[in-house]
Motif scaffolding. Structure first.
Motif, mmCIF file in Angstrom:
data_model
loop_
_atom_site.group_PDB
_atom_site.id
_atom_site.type_symbol
_atom_site.label_atom_id
_atom_site.label_comp_id
_atom_site.label_asym_id
_atom_site.label_seq_id
_atom_site.Cartn_x
_atom_site.Cartn_y
_atom_site.Cartn_z
ATOM 1 N N ALA A 51 34.650 18.661 44.644
ATOM 2 C CA ALA A 51 34.157 19.894 45.259
ATOM 3 C C ALA A 51 32.756 20.207 44.760
ATOM 4 N N THR A 52 31.970 20.881 45.597
ATOM 5 C CA THR A 52 30.620 21.305 45.227
ATOM 6 C C THR A 52 30.653 22.624 44.477
ATOM 7 N N SER A 53 31.557 23.505 44.884
ATOM 8 C CA SER A 53 31.688 24.811 44.234
ATOM 9 C C SER A 53 33.144 25.239 44.288
ATOM 10 N N ALA A 54 33.470 26.243 43.476
ATOM 11 C CA ALA A 54 34.865 26.687 43.377
ATOM 12 C C ALA A 54 34.916 28.193 43.242
ATOM 13 N N GLN A 55 35.993 28.773 43.795
ATOM 14 C CA GLN A 55 36.261 30.190 43.585
ATOM 15 C C GLN A 55 37.728 30.373 43.226
ATOM 16 N N PHE A 56 38.004 31.477 42.537
ATOM 17 C CA PHE A 56 39.340 31.719 41.994
ATOM 18 C C PHE A 56 39.676 33.200 42.127
ATOM 19 N N PHE A 57 40.971 33.497 42.121
ATOM 20 C CA PHE A 57 41.414 34.876 41.943
ATOM 21 C C PHE A 57 41.528 35.133 40.444
ATOM 22 N N LEU A 58 40.901 36.230 40.001
ATOM 23 C CA LEU A 58 40.842 36.551 38.574
ATOM 24 C C LEU A 58 41.160 38.026 38.353
ATOM 25 N N ASN A 59 41.739 38.337 37.187
ATOM 26 C CA ASN A 59 41.743 39.725 36.716
ATOM 27 C C ASN A 59 40.350 39.983 36.159
ATOM 28 N N GLY A 60 39.521 40.716 36.918
ATOM 29 C CA GLY A 60 38.121 40.794 36.505
ATOM 30 C C GLY A 60 37.448 42.131 36.703
ATOM 31 N N ARG A 112 42.131 44.629 37.679
ATOM 32 C CA ARG A 112 42.234 44.470 39.131
ATOM 33 C C ARG A 112 41.950 43.016 39.514
ATOM 34 N N ILE A 113 42.737 42.497 40.457
ATOM 35 C CA ILE A 113 42.598 41.106 40.877
ATOM 36 C C ILE A 113 41.532 41.017 41.960
ATOM 37 N N VAL A 114 40.508 40.219 41.713
ATOM 38 C CA VAL A 114 39.409 40.031 42.661
ATOM 39 C C VAL A 114 39.119 38.540 42.770
ATOM 40 N N ILE A 115 38.506 38.133 43.874
ATOM 41 C CA ILE A 115 38.141 36.736 44.045
ATOM 42 C C ILE A 115 36.703 36.543 43.594
ATOM 43 N N SER A 116 36.453 35.445 42.928
ATOM 44 C CA SER A 116 35.127 35.192 42.360
ATOM 45 C C SER A 116 34.152 34.725 43.422
ATOM 46 N N ASN A 117 32.882 34.669 43.038
ATOM 47 C CA ASN A 117 31.880 33.986 43.845
ATOM 48 C C ASN A 117 32.197 32.498 43.929
ATOM 49 N N LYS A 118 31.461 31.798 44.780
ATOM 50 C CA LYS A 118 31.546 30.336 44.841
ATOM 51 C C LYS A 118 30.684 29.777 43.709
ATOM 52 N N LEU A 119 31.346 29.421 42.610
ATOM 53 C CA LEU A 119 30.645 29.034 41.393
ATOM 54 C C LEU A 119 30.330 27.540 41.413
ATOM 55 N N LYS A 120 29.115 27.207 40.962
ATOM 56 C CA LYS A 120 28.667 25.812 40.894
ATOM 57 C C LYS A 120 28.506 25.394 39.443
ATOM 58 N N ALA A 121 28.278 24.095 39.253
ATOM 59 C CA ALA A 121 28.171 23.552 37.903
ATOM 60 C C ALA A 121 27.099 24.275 37.095
ATOM 61 N N PRO A 177 29.214 38.003 34.031
ATOM 62 C CA PRO A 177 30.070 38.584 35.080
ATOM 63 C C PRO A 177 29.338 38.854 36.387
ATOM 64 N N ASP A 178 28.027 39.151 36.307
ATOM 65 C CA ASP A 178 27.256 39.386 37.529
ATOM 66 C C ASP A 178 27.088 38.112 38.350
ATOM 67 N N VAL A 179 27.296 36.957 37.721
ATOM 68 C CA VAL A 179 27.280 35.685 38.441
ATOM 69 C C VAL A 179 28.646 35.414 39.058
ATOM 70 N N VAL A 180 29.695 35.741 38.307
ATOM 71 C CA VAL A 180 31.060 35.491 38.781
ATOM 72 C C VAL A 180 31.412 36.441 39.925
ATOM 73 N N GLY A 193 35.854 24.899 47.307
ATOM 74 C CA GLY A 193 37.277 24.956 47.004
ATOM 75 C C GLY A 193 37.727 26.336 46.569
ATOM 76 N N THR A 194 38.852 26.799 47.115
ATOM 77 C CA THR A 194 39.564 27.950 46.572
ATOM 78 C C THR A 194 40.764 27.385 45.831
ATOM 79 N N PHE A 195 40.759 27.497 44.504
ATOM 80 C CA PHE A 195 41.747 26.805 43.677
ATOM 81 C C PHE A 195 42.790 27.786 43.160
ATOM 82 N N ARG A 196 44.049 27.403 43.326
ATOM 83 C CA ARG A 196 45.151 28.251 42.879
ATOM 84 C C ARG A 196 45.131 28.385 41.363
#
Length: 508
Positions: free
Chosen positions: A309-318, A283-292, A369-372, A232-235
């Motif tokens: 969803a199995t995994s999720a990614q988001f746009f973040l200030n990161g 800066r706005i970046v998209i995260s990895n596909k994060l799992k539980a 952060p290295d995971v995200v 999932g890419t979640f708003r």
């Protein structure tokens, strides 16, 4: 419009829309095959003749309406400009046809498998978007600015500007600029500027939302078959984002510095060199596909289960970044050559961008952060575009003829997409020839990349590579290294080869 007191007014309105519709062809939805096979008990021949092989995936629409009211006036040695802007941004995602996104062999309520050998839902290759992920959003932006230039003396010019922007969806921001230009001699000037800047979250970064079936390698069996996952890419304002405490997106902020000089040793020759530095925070970046398992608090696992969803990614200030570079431009105009006049322009740029920091806030503060953000996310910012580019162009004018020839050199760049590959420098040549009639009509022919240059062949990130057999260890039906001959991630000058065109214009 000009008023009697020296004030000039300009009023403008623009309205534009960009639409894209995606269709998937020559593919099938395997869950629909299960539905036909087990749900209706059809023969293999009936199934083959019944399976749709194309579907509309979804549509995107981005709109922009802008109203501007601008004034400028002279007050002695002071030139003043000020104005107002009202803008409306709109963004829509139109769902595709059910066959493009539906999972026909899974119970929509319980999520249980309805038939043996459950298959992943949605049409393969390019999944569609379901009605649950539809988007229809707008935002209004109000802006005001004041810009002034003051001629302190014949040799010194200074300028200052301030701009205020108010977005109804995330807040307001004020930015400024100070600049100066000092003529040390008749042929040599120095100039510099300092300013702040911002970039608001785009409508896509705020509102794109989709859950799709993607096939990935099983970490427990790297050499085995790929497995289906619901990614999932979640708003930013989704329920899942709220459940795990994803912070609201805010604007990227920058501090910009530049210093340079203008050298005109001859009336025909001008050389400018400018050095610049840009620091961007948040800066706005998209995260990895994060799992539980990536979230030690357990909040992400609970939210993923609730969203299906199995995994999720988001746009973040990161991320924070630092960019340094230099621009060089030299022009030599009015060169007499034969019966015509030749103008030559040389331009070069060298830019280097570094990610100075990555971080996580809010509900993801406990996640490394290295995971995200992966090394690929950093590579996108630092390496996916050439650090250097050089252009050499000549415009030759003789009689009613204009001929423009340009050589564009794109330097090396590196793409990380699973593996890493460095692509070599390439020179792309563009040519345009124009004839202007005395009655205002002009005809032109030309070509971009006339020598048909291509980037290096892709050796990494070649998705869907592998071998398809009619049974384990059986006959090979298809064997392919992948579906992308050229990088799908970055191609600074494209990979379509030469492009030729012809056109006409008329001036009243």
């Amino acid at each position: 419009m000009e008023f009697g007191n020296g004030i000039e007014m300009d009023v403008s309105y623009t309205d534009g829309t960009n639409e894209i519709d995606y269709d998937t062809q020559d593919s099938i939805n395997y869950s629909y095959v299960n539905f036909l096979n087990f749900g209706q008990g059809l023969s293999d021949a009936d199934i083959r003749s019944t399976i749709p092989r194309a579907a509309n995936a979804y549509g995107l629409e981005l709109g922009l309406q802008t109203f501007n009211l601008d004034f400028n006036q002279g007050l002695g040695d002071l030139s003043l400009a000020y104005g107002f802007e009202f803008r409306t941004d709109s963004y829509e995602i139109t769902p595709g046809k059910p066959y493009a996104y539906a999972d026909y062999d899974t119970d929509p309520v319980t999520g249980a498998d309805l038939y043996p050998q459950n298959a992943g839902g949605a049409i393969q290759g390019f999944n569609g978007i379901a009605p649950a992920s539809a988007v229809d959003e707008e935002r209004d932006v109000y802006s005001f600015y004041v810009d002034g230039e003051y001629q302190i003396s014949a040799d010194v010019l200074v300028s200052a500007a301030v701009r205020y922007d108010d977005y109804d969806d995330f807040g307001d921001t004020t930015n400024f600029k100070l600049a100066g230009n000092w003529a040390l001699t008749d042929t040599f000037r120095i100039r510099g500027a300092i300013s702040t800047g911002f970039r608001a979250p785009s409508m896509q970064q705020l509102y794109f939302n989709n859950i799709s079936t993607q096939f990935v390698t099983d970490p427990a069996d790297p050499t085995g078959p790929q497995i289906a996952e619901q990614v999932g890419t979640f708003r930013n304002d989704s329920q899942l984002a709220q459940d795990i405490g994803i912070p609201s997106l805010k604007e990227e902020e920058s501090d910009n510095y530049s210093v340079g000089f203008v050298y005109t040793p001859l009336d025909q020759l001008s050389v400018t060199v400018d050095f610049y530095k840009i620091d961007i925070d948040d800066r706005i970046v998209i995260s990895n596909k994060l799992k539980a398992a990536d979230d030690p608090t357990g909040n992400l696992g609970d939210a993923l289960a609730a969203a299906g969803a199995t995994s999720a990614q988001f746009f973040l200030n990161g991320a924070n970044t630092e960019t340094e570079g230099v621009d060089i431009i030299a022009t030599y105009s009015g060169i007499e050559l034969g019966s015509g006049i030749l103008d030559i322009t040389f331009a070069a740029n060298k830019t280097e961008t570094d990610v100075t920091d990555i971080y996580t806030d809010g509900g993801l503060a406990a996640v490394d952060p290295d995971v995200v953000f992966s090394s690929q996310d950093i590579s996108i910012i630092e390496e996916w575009q050439p650090e250097d580019r050089i252009n050499l162009g000549g415009l030759y004018m003789v009689g009613n003829w204009n001929m423009n020839l340009t050589f564009n050199r794109f330097g090396e760049y590196t793409v990380e997409d699973g593996g890493r590959q460095t692509y070599g420098a390439v020179i792309v040549t563009d040519l345009n020839i124009r004839y202007m009639f005395d009655n205002g009509l002009s005809l032109n022919v030309g070509g971009n990349n006339i020598f048909d240059e291509y980037p290096d062949k892709n050796k990494i990130g070649n998705s869907r590579g592998g071998t398809l057999e009619d049974a384990p260890g059986g006959n090979v039906i298809v064997s392919s290294p992948g579906v992308f001959d050229y990088s799908r991630r970055s191609a600074p000058f494209g990979f379509n080869g030469a492009y030729w065109y012809a056109g006409a214009s008329y001036s009243f």
